[in-house]
Design a protein around this motif. Sequence first.
Motif, mmCIF file in Angstrom:
data_model
loop_
_atom_site.group_PDB
_atom_site.id
_atom_site.type_symbol
_atom_site.label_atom_id
_atom_site.label_comp_id
_atom_site.label_asym_id
_atom_site.label_seq_id
_atom_site.Cartn_x
_atom_site.Cartn_y
_atom_site.Cartn_z
ATOM 1 N N TYR A 86 2.650 -9.863 -0.860
ATOM 2 C CA TYR A 86 3.621 -8.874 -0.387
ATOM 3 C C TYR A 86 2.954 -7.912 0.590
ATOM 4 N N PHE A 119 -2.570 -4.624 -6.075
ATOM 5 C CA PHE A 119 -2.559 -4.048 -4.735
ATOM 6 C C PHE A 119 -3.964 -3.958 -4.147
ATOM 7 N N GLY A 120 -4.016 -4.096 -2.832
ATOM 8 C CA GLY A 120 -5.236 -3.822 -2.103
ATOM 9 C C GLY A 120 -5.410 -2.329 -1.887
ATOM 10 N N PRO A 121 -6.514 -1.923 -1.239
ATOM 11 C CA PRO A 121 -6.814 -0.503 -1.053
ATOM 12 C C PRO A 121 -6.033 0.157 0.070
ATOM 13 N N TYR A 179 3.742 -3.951 1.889
ATOM 14 C CA TYR A 179 4.520 -2.738 1.743
ATOM 15 C C TYR A 179 4.026 -1.702 2.747
ATOM 16 N N THR A 193 2.407 -8.777 -13.049
ATOM 17 C CA THR A 193 1.836 -7.600 -12.401
ATOM 18 C C THR A 193 1.556 -7.902 -10.940
ATOM 19 N N GLN A 194 1.859 -6.941 -10.096
ATOM 20 C CA GLN A 194 1.429 -7.013 -8.704
ATOM 21 C C GLN A 194 0.108 -6.263 -8.574
ATOM 22 N N PHE A 230 0.112 -1.458 2.431
ATOM 23 C CA PHE A 230 -0.508 -2.082 1.259
ATOM 24 C C PHE A 230 -0.102 -3.538 1.165
ATOM 25 N N LEU A 244 7.366 3.035 -1.848
ATOM 26 C CA LEU A 244 6.856 1.791 -1.266
ATOM 27 C C LEU A 244 8.035 0.952 -0.797
ATOM 28 N N GLN A 284 3.937 2.611 2.924
ATOM 29 C CA GLN A 284 4.125 3.799 2.109
ATOM 30 C C GLN A 284 4.156 5.018 3.005
#
Lengths: 113, 112
Positions: free
Chosen positions: A33, A104-106, A35, A101-102, A90, A43, A37
Amino acid sequence: NAGVTQTPKFRILKIGQSMTLQCAQDMNHNYMYWYRQDPGMGLKLIYYSVGAGITDKGEVPNGYNVSRSTTEDFPLRLELAAPSQTSVYFCASSPGTGFWTQYFGPGTRLLVL
Amino acid sequence: QQQVKQSPQSLIVQKGGISIINCAYENTAFDYFPWYQQFPGKGPALLIAIRPDVSEKKEGRFTISFNKSAKQFSLHIMDSQPGDSATYFCAAQSFGNEKLTFGTGTRLTIIP
């Protein structure tokens, strides 16, 4: 496992320039995915992919493109950058459909001037 | 209607107090409600999640309360600590749908 990695961490673009935000995951997740923000906006889903070669639009896809040639990588392309694309981006991945659960990257912080 | 409404936008709680964040939804097809925690400069991470077949789920100091008839759910943080200072997002998903619908986030600050 590195999990979900994103590059670059921060970038300044001029209006009209293009760039690709990189995302990779080493968890062999099918779902990925993108997103954005924005302050006070939560998001917003830009694009997502359910597997290599399959992508679909999210809530705010205009001005962006994606591709998914491998399970690991899911780059986001910005064409003709606009100030409205200033945001934090993200990438996330998930093992599958259902209640997974998703991860997420930083994030990549993008400033368009 | 896919929207998830979250309140408050920001919250300041004294150390040791209870932090409460509320979310409401319209789509009755939603049947999974996770909460994500995000520290500054980091991506969100799953904190706790609930299915609507239970009214409450507790993990340590974190509790989700769920009211199916009112279409509302909330996060309670007991004995709030400065390390809990973060942005919290509620979210909702319907089974088989690959996408999460996120709330707008609550910035929580715990003061000494």
